[in-house]
Design a protein around this motif. Structure first.
Motif, PDB file in Angstrom:
ATOM      1  N   GLN A 117       0.798  -1.215   0.000  1.00  0.00           N
ATOM      2  CA  GLN A 117       0.000   0.000   0.000  1.00  0.00           C
ATOM      3  C   GLN A 117       0.835   1.272   0.000  1.00  0.00           C
ATOM      4  N   LEU A 118       2.042   1.201   0.556  1.00  0.00           N
ATOM      5  CA  LEU A 118       2.842   2.417   0.689  1.00  0.00           C
ATOM      6  C   LEU A 118       4.023   2.467  -0.265  1.00  0.00           C
ATOM      7  N   ILE A 119       4.861   1.447  -0.252  1.00  0.00           N
ATOM      8  CA  ILE A 119       6.055   1.470  -1.090  1.00  0.00           C
ATOM      9  C   ILE A 119       5.678   1.484  -2.569  1.00  0.00           C
ATOM     10  N   ASN A 120       4.658   0.729  -2.936  1.00  0.00           N
ATOM     11  CA  ASN A 120       4.254   0.667  -4.333  1.00  0.00           C
ATOM     12  C   ASN A 120       3.050   1.544  -4.651  1.00  0.00           C
ATOM     13  N   SER A 121       2.680   2.438  -3.739  1.00  0.00           N
ATOM     14  CA  SER A 121       1.510   3.276  -3.963  1.00  0.00           C
ATOM     15  C   SER A 121       1.912   4.601  -4.588  1.00  0.00           C
ATOM     16  N   SER A 122       0.928   5.464  -4.719  1.00  0.00           N
ATOM     17  CA  SER A 122       1.184   6.800  -5.268  1.00  0.00           C
ATOM     18  C   SER A 122       1.438   7.813  -4.161  1.00  0.00           C
ATOM     19  N   LEU A 123       1.813   7.332  -2.980  1.00  0.00           N
ATOM     20  CA  LEU A 123       2.130   8.242  -1.871  1.00  0.00           C
ATOM     21  C   LEU A 123       3.544   8.787  -2.096  1.00  0.00           C
ATOM     22  N   SER A 139      11.863 -13.440   5.365  1.00  0.00           N
ATOM     23  CA  SER A 139      10.854 -13.417   4.303  1.00  0.00           C
ATOM     24  C   SER A 139      10.298 -12.019   4.104  1.00  0.00           C
ATOM     25  N   GLY A 140      10.075 -11.292   5.205  1.00  0.00           N
ATOM     26  CA  GLY A 140       9.594  -9.920   5.094  1.00  0.00           C
ATOM     27  C   GLY A 140      10.601  -9.017   4.433  1.00  0.00           C
ATOM     28  N   ALA A 141      11.886  -9.221   4.759  1.00  0.00           N
ATOM     29  CA  ALA A 141      12.943  -8.408   4.154  1.00  0.00           C
ATOM     30  C   ALA A 141      13.040  -8.676   2.654  1.00  0.00           C
ATOM     31  N   ILE A 142      12.836  -9.919   2.253  1.00  0.00           N
ATOM     32  CA  ILE A 142      12.869 -10.273   0.829  1.00  0.00           C
ATOM     33  C   ILE A 142      11.715  -9.596   0.093  1.00  0.00           C
ATOM     34  N   VAL A 143      10.530  -9.611   0.708  1.00  0.00           N
ATOM     35  CA  VAL A 143       9.364  -8.960   0.104  1.00  0.00           C
ATOM     36  C   VAL A 143       9.596  -7.463  -0.024  1.00  0.00           C
ATOM     37  N   LEU A 144      10.074  -6.827   1.040  1.00  0.00           N
ATOM     38  CA  LEU A 144      10.326  -5.385   1.009  1.00  0.00           C
ATOM     39  C   LEU A 144      11.378  -5.038  -0.047  1.00  0.00           C
ATOM     40  N   SER A 145      12.406  -5.867  -0.161  1.00  0.00           N
ATOM     41  CA  SER A 145      13.452  -5.619  -1.153  1.00  0.00           C
ATOM     42  C   SER A 145      12.883  -5.624  -2.559  1.00  0.00           C
ATOM     43  N   ALA A 146      12.016  -6.584  -2.840  1.00  0.00           N
ATOM     44  CA  ALA A 146      11.402  -6.655  -4.166  1.00  0.00           C
ATOM     45  C   ALA A 146      10.544  -5.427  -4.436  1.00  0.00           C
ATOM     46  N   MET A 147       9.830  -4.981  -3.427  1.00  0.00           N
ATOM     47  CA  MET A 147       8.963  -3.807  -3.592  1.00  0.00           C
ATOM     48  C   MET A 147       9.759  -2.517  -3.743  1.00  0.00           C
ATOM     49  N   LEU A 148      10.934  -2.480  -3.136  1.00  0.00           N
ATOM     50  CA  LEU A 148      11.756  -1.270  -3.184  1.00  0.00           C
ATOM     51  C   LEU A 148      12.583  -1.161  -4.456  1.00  0.00           C
ATOM     52  N   ALA A 149      12.601  -2.209  -5.239  1.00  0.00           N
ATOM     53  CA  ALA A 149      13.451  -2.229  -6.433  1.00  0.00           C
ATOM     54  C   ALA A 149      13.180  -1.044  -7.352  1.00  0.00           C
ATOM     55  N   ASN A 151      11.184   1.675  -6.413  1.00  0.00           N
ATOM     56  CA  ASN A 151      10.694   2.830  -5.675  1.00  0.00           C
ATOM     57  C   ASN A 151      11.677   3.992  -5.810  1.00  0.00           C
ATOM     58  N   HIS A 152      11.147   5.194  -6.044  1.00  0.00           N
ATOM     59  CA  HIS A 152      12.008   6.351  -6.267  1.00  0.00           C
ATOM     60  C   HIS A 152      11.782   7.472  -5.259  1.00  0.00           C
ATOM     61  N   THR A 153      11.005   7.211  -4.214  1.00  0.00           N
ATOM     62  CA  THR A 153      10.678   8.276  -3.262  1.00  0.00           C
ATOM     63  C   THR A 153      11.226   8.026  -1.861  1.00  0.00           C
ATOM     64  N   LEU A 154      11.255   6.777  -1.426  1.00  0.00           N
ATOM     65  CA  LEU A 154      11.704   6.471  -0.064  1.00  0.00           C
ATOM     66  C   LEU A 154      13.208   6.694   0.055  1.00  0.00           C
ATOM     67  N   THR A 155      13.621   7.471   1.061  1.00  0.00           N
ATOM     68  CA  THR A 155      15.043   7.727   1.285  1.00  0.00           C
ATOM     69  C   THR A 155      15.564   7.099   2.569  1.00  0.00           C
ATOM     70  N   ASN A 180      17.787  -0.048  -6.659  1.00  0.00           N
ATOM     71  CA  ASN A 180      17.369   1.197  -6.001  1.00  0.00           C
ATOM     72  C   ASN A 180      18.504   2.202  -5.886  1.00  0.00           C
ATOM     73  N   ARG A 181      18.231   3.452  -6.261  1.00  0.00           N
ATOM     74  CA  ARG A 181      19.206   4.531  -6.121  1.00  0.00           C
ATOM     75  C   ARG A 181      18.581   5.740  -5.421  1.00  0.00           C
ATOM     76  N   SER A 182      17.548   5.487  -4.615  1.00  0.00           N
ATOM     77  CA  SER A 182      16.902   6.552  -3.858  1.00  0.00           C
ATOM     78  C   SER A 182      17.205   6.467  -2.363  1.00  0.00           C
ATOM     79  N   LEU A 183      17.337   5.265  -1.842  1.00  0.00           N
ATOM     80  CA  LEU A 183      17.560   5.090  -0.407  1.00  0.00           C
ATOM     81  C   LEU A 183      18.934   5.615   0.005  1.00  0.00           C
ATOM     82  N   LYS A 184      18.937   6.458   1.025  1.00  0.00           N
ATOM     83  CA  LYS A 184      20.183   6.969   1.584  1.00  0.00           C
ATOM     84  C   LYS A 184      20.516   6.312   2.924  1.00  0.00           C
ATOM     85  N   GLU A 185      19.498   5.803   3.602  1.00  0.00           N
ATOM     86  CA  GLU A 185      19.709   5.109   4.870  1.00  0.00           C
ATOM     87  C   GLU A 185      18.866   3.847   4.908  1.00  0.00           C
ATOM     88  N   VAL A 186      19.504   2.722   5.224  1.00  0.00           N
ATOM     89  CA  VAL A 186      18.806   1.467   5.483  1.00  0.00           C
ATOM     90  C   VAL A 186      19.386   0.935   6.792  1.00  0.00           C
TER      91      VAL A 186
END
Length: 317
Positions: A117-123, A139-149, A151-155, A180-186
């Motif tokens: 709803q958030l990473i892949n949304s229009s938010l 498993s959750g980290a794998i799912v989030l990684s796929a969704m963040l591939a 994503n261009h807004t989350l930093t 991903n080239r948007s994340l500055k902190e993980v």
């Protein structure tokens, strides 16, 4: 202004009308776009579907809210989904989920819901997502990684104490290195990541196996941790710290590549990035190395070697 009326101590099943009155009052403030209401903490309001719908309707079009926290509470997944669906129509930039957040009827389903709803949304205003100690596991980290591939807004993504292990770390590393080239902190403190996973994270930002892999490393990410020793051991620590520093202090990709190249040459080949070192280089390697440097590096950072490099490149033309 931090408003915290949705306390999990309120009894949504009781006859006391006070909790409902508080909920409706806050919903009214959200709907009226109260400029003083910039932080919203949500909990037992989500128990009742009617108030969840009212809150979602109030959220749509609100322009002052910036921070939303889902507090400790056992959420009905449908009610939670109703509220999340309205957030893309707000200006919310940070969302946090309580470590004791629970979702019914699916254990752990909230990570999937939040991601979809958030990473892949229009938010597009969302820049920070905090899932500290939410037990998402590998498993959750794998799912989030796929969704963040894509994503261009989350930093900023906060994932401390989530038991992601090596599998989750490798998935995160692959996403950061190749996509991903948007994340500055993980933030990955205290996740049980061993040397295998640490190496993958290191290679995501400093892969010195070749010139090509170095250039294709991530030159954006600035931090993996709050405390470096909670994520990395001595073997990769210096490479991690120097690469973070290069990414943080560089104004361009070429500048970061140049700094990392200097480390790579000195560490692997005992060669410094100046003319004297290149005099001893094998002749057949010289054109390749010079050509790569000219294309991938910031020549303004090579100082006294720069004029000689230009001359050599002209002679190769």
């Amino acid at each position: 202004m931090n408003l915290n009326p949705f306390s999990s101590t309120a009894n949504p099943f009781g006859t006391d009308p006070e909790p409902e009155r508080i909920h409706l009052d806050i919903i009214h403030r959200v709907k009226s776009n109260d400029p003083l209401l910039i932080e919203l903490s949500i909990g037992d309001i989500a128990h009742d579907k009617r108030t969840a719908i009212l809150l979602a309707e109030a959220l749509r079009g609100n322009t002052h809210l910036r921070y939303v926290t889902f507090r400790e509470y056992v959420y009905d997944i449908d009610h939670f989904h109703i509220i999340l669906s309205a957030l893309p129509e707000t200006k919310v930039s940070k969302i946090s989920v309580s470590p004791r957040f629970q979702m019914l009827p699916y254990e752990g389903a909230y990570a999937m819901v939040v991601g979809k709803q958030l990473i892949n949304s229009s938010l597009h205003s969302l820049t920070k997502l905090d899932l500290n100690a939410c037990h998402i596991g590998s498993s959750g980290a794998i799912v989030l990684s796929a969704m963040l591939a894509n994503n261009h807004t989350l930093t900023e993504l906060y994932l401390p104490d989530n038991e992601i292990g090596d599998e989750g770390a490798v998935a995160m590393a692959h996403m950061l290195k190749n996509e991903n080239r948007s994340l500055k902190e993980v933030t990955l403190d205290n996740n049980g990541i061993t040397a295998y996973g640490q190496r993958a994270l290191r290679n995501a930002i400093f892969d010195d196996s070749s010139f090509e892999t170095l250039e294709k490393s991530n030159h954006v990410l600035q931090s993996y941790f709050c405390s470096p020793r909670s994520v990395f051991g001595k073997t990769v620590m210096n490479d991690i710290l120097s690469s973070h520093a290069a990414n943080l202090r560089s104004k361009s990709t070429k500048a970061a590549v140049t700094k990392k190249l200097k480390r790579m040459l000195q560490k692997k080949y005992r060669v410094k990035l100046h003319f004297e070192s290149f005099l001893g280089m094998e002749t057949d390697l010289m054109p390749y190395v010079l050509g790569w440097i000219a294309q991938k590096c910031d020549l303004q950072m090579i100082y006294e070697f720069k004029p000689i490099l230009f001359n050599l490149l002209e002679g190769m033309g």
